[in-house]
Design an enzyme around this catalytic site. Sequence first.
Site, PDB file in Angstrom:
ATOM      1  N   ALA A 138      58.413  -0.980  11.148  1.00 10.55           N
ATOM      2  CA  ALA A 138      57.784  -1.394   9.891  1.00 10.55           C
ATOM      3  C   ALA A 138      58.881  -1.768   8.892  1.00 10.55           C
ATOM      4  CB  ALA A 138      56.901  -0.286   9.321  1.00 10.55           C
ATOM      5  N   PHE A 139      58.533  -2.550   7.893  1.00  9.36           N
ATOM      6  CA  PHE A 139      59.559  -3.108   7.000  1.00  9.36           C
ATOM      7  C   PHE A 139      60.311  -2.043   6.205  1.00  9.36           C
ATOM      8  CE2 PHE A 139      58.756  -3.076   2.412  1.00  9.36           C
ATOM      9  CZ  PHE A 139      57.514  -2.480   2.348  1.00  9.36           C
ATOM     10  N   LYS A 140      59.752  -0.838   6.123  1.00  9.16           N
ATOM     11  CA  LYS A 140      60.424   0.204   5.341  1.00  9.16           C
ATOM     12  C   LYS A 140      61.806   0.537   5.893  1.00  9.16           C
ATOM     13  CE  LYS A 140      56.331   1.997   3.126  1.00  9.16           C
ATOM     14  NZ  LYS A 140      55.309   1.066   3.705  1.00  9.16           N
ATOM     15  N   ASP A 141      62.021   0.264   7.182  1.00 10.00           N
ATOM     16  CA  ASP A 141      63.362   0.459   7.750  1.00 10.00           C
ATOM     17  C   ASP A 141      64.417  -0.390   7.048  1.00 10.00           C
ATOM     18  OD1 ASP A 141      62.559   2.215   9.822  1.00 10.00           O
ATOM     19  OD2 ASP A 141      62.012   0.538  11.119  1.00 10.00           O
TER      20      ASP A 141
ATOM     21  N   MET B  55      65.286   1.769   4.060  1.00  7.94           N
ATOM     22  CA  MET B  55      65.557   3.183   4.338  1.00  7.94           C
ATOM     23  C   MET B  55      66.840   3.352   5.144  1.00  7.94           C
ATOM     24  SD  MET B  55      63.587   5.582   3.136  1.00  7.94           S
ATOM     25  CE  MET B  55      61.812   5.633   3.320  1.00  7.94           C
TER      26      MET B  55
END
Length: 479
Positions: free
Chosen positions: A118-121, A124
Site C-alpha cells: 500500500a502507498f503508506k510504505d 513510512m
Amino acid sequence: MNYLSTRGHPDRKRFCDILLEGLAPDGGLYLPERYPQVDADALDHLRSAYNEGRAGGYAALAFEILSLYIDDIPAADLQAICAKTYTAEVFGSDEIVPLRELEDGVYLEALSNGPTLAFKDMAMQLLGNLFEYELGRRGAELNILGATSGDTGSAAEYAMRGKKGVRVFMTSPDGRMSPFQQAQMFSLQDANIHNIAIAGVFDDCQDIVKAVSNDLGFKRKYRIGTVNSINWARLLAQVVYYFAGYFQATGSNNKEVSFTVPSGNFGNVCAGHVARMMGLPIRTLVVATNENDVLDEFFRTGVYRVRSAADTHETSSPSMDISKASNFERFVFDLVGRDADRLRALFETELIRAGRFDMSLDPAFVEASSRFGFRSGRSTHADRLATIRDTDKRFAVLVDTHTADGLKVAREHIEPGVPMVVLETALPIKFAATIVEALGHEPDRPARFEGIEALPKRVVKLPADAEAVKAYIAEHCDE
Ligand SMILES: *Cc1c(COP(=O)(O)O)cnc(C)c1O
C-alpha cells in the site's frame, strides 16, 4: 527552514524537532513557514536527477526535494538515508513509482509495490530510517504506540522492524482485519514489534491510544510517540512521487498534469497540494472519496461536517472509511490565507460547538477550485465493482478497491490534452474478497506472500482497557 503551527503558536521549530512529535502544543498541525519555490531551471534539474539517476534516480529526486525542507541533517547523511530507503529491492523497480498508461491520457502511478503493498510504505519506509538516525544522534529511544484497521499498522511495522532505538506497540481490533492483513502483521517475529489484538472495534483501539497519550507522566516515562498521518515527515516524503509522476507523464516541463487521489485523511492529496504550491505544474487535484464523503461534500458545498461513528460506513475501500480528515486543517490554513485566528474560529470554536463549519459564503471558498485547483467526487460499492470489472476486461489490469474509487472519479474530471494520473494506493490482494465479488476469482499474490496465513503468529490479546495496554508496554520496554 522553520515550521509553524496552524493554530498560531509563537514557537518556530526545525525539522528534526517536529519529526518525533505529533500535534503542535496548541493542537495545531505543523507546516513550513513558506513553500520553497521550484522555478523552471530547478524543475529541469529535478527531472534530470530522476531520469539520469536510473537505479538511484528516485532517491536522488527525494534528496533534492527533502533538502529544501530539512536543514538540520547534514547533506551527506540525508543523501545516504534516501539512497538506503528508495531501492529497487524494497520497491520492486528502478522507477520506484512506475507509471503506466491505461487508456489515452489516463495513467496509473503505482505507489503500492513496497513491503506491505500500500502507498503508506512510500513515507513510512523513510520515516523508519529518519527515526533510527535521529534517535541514534540523540542517544534516545522511542516507543511507538498506534491503532490500525490494516494498512497503517503493517506499513509502520515493516518500516520499524529491526530498527535500533524503536519499539512498536500496534493495537488492532481482534478478528476484524482481512486475513491477509492480519497475517502480514502477526507473522513478523522481530523482537521490537508488538502486536496487540484488542477485544473491541477500531474506535476502542483509537481511544486507548488517546488515553495513554493523555497520561503525560506515562508518556514521558516510557517515551511514547506516534507515526500517524499528521506527521509532517510522512507528508513531505509523499511530495516526491508527485514530481516523479509528473516527469513520467510528460516529456518536458511546460505541460500541465492532473492527479486523482483516493482519499481518507487527506494526507496523500495534501502532499499534492504542497507540490503544486512549490510550482509543480499540476492543473487539478481531484479528491476521490467512497461513501464516507466528508471531503467531497466540502469541495462541492463549502460545508465541512464531521460524521458520527454511527454515520461512518464500513465499505469495501476500508482505508478511506473516515469520520473526519485529520490532515484537512493544513489545506484550510492555506485557504484562509494562513490566518491562524480564522483557522481557530473554524476548527476550535465552530467544529467543536456544532460538529461542522460552513465556508460556503466565505469569499475564500471559491479559491479552493479557482486558485488551488481542487475538484472532487465520490464512488460507491457498485461503482467499485463496475470499475474493477471494466478495467480488467478492457485493459487486462487489476486494480484494488481504493484505486477503483480513484479511477471512477478521475473519469468525471478529464480534460482534453491534460494527462490524468490516478494514484494506485494498494494492490488488489489486500482486499481480495471484493475482487472475488467483482470477478469471481482471487487476485494474484506476489510470491513473497505465498502462504503467509499459515506462518506462526506473534500477537497478544488484551481487553479494551488502556490500563492493560499500559501494563503491557511497561513490561516490554526494557527488552
Ligand atoms: C491510507 C489509504 C488511503 C487514504 O489516504 P489518506 O492519505 O488518508 O487520504 C487510500 N487508499 C489506501 C489503500 C490507503 O491505505
